[in-house]
Design a protein around this motif. Structure first.
Motif, short mmCIF file in Angstrom:
data_model
loop_
_atom_site.label_atom_id
_atom_site.label_comp_id
_atom_site.label_asym_id
_atom_site.label_seq_id
_atom_site.Cartn_x
_atom_site.Cartn_y
_atom_site.Cartn_z
N ALA A 187 1.13 -1.03 -0.18
CA ALA A 187 0.37 -0.20 -0.10
C ALA A 187 0.65 1.24 -0.37
CB ALA A 187 -0.85 -0.24 0.97
N SER A 188 -0.02 1.85 -0.50
CA SER A 188 0.76 3.52 -0.82
C SER A 188 1.38 3.92 0.46
CB SER A 188 0.70 4.61 -0.91
OG SER A 188 -1.38 4.57 -0.76
N PRO A 195 0.47 9.26 0.47
CA PRO A 195 -0.26 9.13 1.73
C PRO A 195 -1.37 7.71 1.35
CG PRO A 195 -0.16 11.51 -0.35
CD PRO A 195 0.49 10.41 -0.49
N PRO A 196 -2.36 7.53 2.27
CA PRO A 196 -3.00 6.21 1.96
C PRO A 196 -3.88 6.52 0.88
CG PRO A 196 -3.83 7.59 3.88
CD PRO A 196 -2.09 8.18 3.23
N GLY A 197 -4.40 4.80 0.32
CA GLY A 197 -5.60 5.71 -0.80
C GLY A 197 -5.27 4.50 -1.87
N ALA A 240 -6.59 5.76 -8.60
CA ALA A 240 -5.85 7.67 -7.99
C ALA A 240 -5.38 8.54 -8.03
CB ALA A 240 -6.04 6.19 -6.66
N ILE A 241 -5.42 8.41 -9.62
CA ILE A 241 -4.82 9.71 -10.09
C ILE A 241 -3.72 10.43 -9.62
CG2 ILE A 241 -4.46 11.15 -12.13
CD1 ILE A 241 -7.60 10.84 -12.86
N GLY A 242 -3.87 11.10 -8.87
CA GLY A 242 -2.63 12.23 -7.94
C GLY A 242 -2.10 11.25 -7.10
N ILE A 243 -1.71 10.14 -6.86
CA ILE A 243 -1.75 9.34 -6.09
C ILE A 243 -0.52 8.60 -7.24
CG2 ILE A 243 -1.17 8.12 -3.83
CD1 ILE A 243 -3.78 8.29 -2.85
#
Ligand SMILES: *Cc1c(COP(=O)(O)O)cnc(C)c1O
Length: 381
Positions: A187-188, A195-197, A240-243
């Motif tokens: 996970a991120s 950040p999480p997501g 989750a494009i930004g991440i």
């Protein structure tokens, strides 16, 4: 108030280059611009996971990635093996039960790691075991599992080996292809410094064959959809494009440093942290044979209120460490040294720890922890 410092095992501190990427304007995902990023991200993840397998990106926290594994592998009535030596191992049992599976639970004393023979014994006695679920780094106890030895036991059986590498991947060596690990979840917001997501799941051909036949209901986490999209460098739903854009920066940093250097850096930080804890008259919680390099769990001295220690460090000094979970509540503190946590951060962490320990009545030579930390940092490898 000083700048806040996260020394928690998720979320972790975000690297400045990654923060910059997180601040960029959003782009649309059905564009060649995003597809180029996705392609680079897939290659970067394959480097870090040490695999040629597909790795799927799911918009979820780590547990979403774990659920995807179970939902796609475990059909009602399927027998599985799970290992309970901490909070996250228990989660595999709960997930298997939620999907109607029949987990054979191996209970391990908290602070110790499961032995490959324990898994072999169950597999030898029952040829119908569908999958084995283990945890690379059990974050609740700071224990590392010997995944290679377990993979040796599982790989020639019909069972699928699934590893929760949420706090382990990008911190601790896991050779997915060389060792024969079928599914790895991460996970991120742990070693990847994001950040999480975002959750990542790698899937072997052996696992895909089971996924195709599984009968549990699934929709958003249907990895058959992910497989089709992956072949076209796409995702089944809005990613989750930004991440993902920021993940590309994280992977770039890791590739520049190289996995070997990355693992060695965390080993040094972990060693220094354990040495500093001992210099303060405290002991690491897990057995020496299975200590994690992602985080260190330290026994809180009898006289000190562990809950208060964490609270005062955070609220009065801006330094967040984690306390213990479940039966370890108040008894341990956990200091993470994964991602971009560096020597200066740990120095601030121990300076603060010393101040608060003194205030809460623990006796030690002032400066002993910080000095031991510096001495350990300065030692040649
Ligand atoms: C953090 C963590 C999880 C849970 O992840 P969430 O993002 O909170 O869902 C699972 N397993 C391990 C080993 C972890 O460290």
């Amino acid at each position: 108030m000083k700048e806040k410092l996260l020394l928690t095992p998720g979320p972790t501190k975000i690297h400045p280059d990654i923060l910059e990427a997180l601040g960029r304007p959003i782009i649309h995902h059905r564009t060649t611009q995003f597809q180029d990023i996705l392609k680079e991200v897939n290659e970067g993840l394959q480097y870090v996971f040490q695999t040629k397998n597909d790795i799927y990106l799911l918009a979820a926290s780590g547990t979403g990635g774990m659920e995807a594994c179970v939902a796609n592998l475990v059909s009602p009535g399927d027998k599985t093996i799970t290992v309970e030596g901490g909070k996250f191992g228990e989660r595999w049992t709960e997930l298997c039960q939620a999907y109607g599976g029949d987990p054979k639970v191996i209970n391990v004393e908290w602070g110790k790691s499961v032995q490959p023979e324990q898994i072999k014994e169950i597999l030898d006695g029952d040829k119908d075991i569908k999958a084995v679920f283990i945890t690379l780094c059990e974050t609740s106890t700071a224990v590392t599992t010997n995944v290679k030895a377990i993979a040796d036991v599982v790989k020639d059986t019909g069972a699928i080996l699934v590893v929760d590498g949420i706090s382990g991947v990008a911190v601790t060596d896991i050779q997915t292809d060389n060792w024969g690990v079928d599914m790895v979840v991460s996970a991120s917001h742990k070693g990847f410094m994001l950040p999480p997501g975002l959750a990542f799941v790698s899937v072997s051909a052996k696992a895909h064959a089971v996924i195709e036949k599984a009968t549990s209901p699934r929709y958003y986490f249907d990895l058959r959809k992910s497989k089709k999209a992956f072949a076209k460098t796409d995702t089944p739903f809005t990613p989750a494009i930004g991440i993902i854009v920021a993940l590309n920066e994280s992977l770039r940093l890791m590739r520049e440093e190289g996995l070997g250097n990355l693992f060695a850096r965390f080993a040094r930080l972990a060693e220094a942290t354990r040495t500093a804890a001992r210099a303060l008259g405290m002991t690491p919680f897990p057995d020496d044979a299975c200590v994690s390099n992602a985080l260190t769990a330290i026994n809180v001295p009898e006289a000190v209120d562990g809950g208060k220690l964490v609270k005062v460090m955070r609220d009065e000094h801006g330094v967040s460490v984690a306390g213990g979970q479940a039966q370890l509540k108040g008894k341990i503190i956990r200091i993470a040294h994964m991602g971009c946590v560096n020597e200066e951060d740990l120095t601030r962490g121990f300076t603060t720890l010393e101040k608060v320990l003194t205030a809460l009545g623990h006796n030690f030579t002032a400066g002993a922890g910080v000095n031991a930390l510096q001495e350990s940092f300065s030692q040649k490898v």
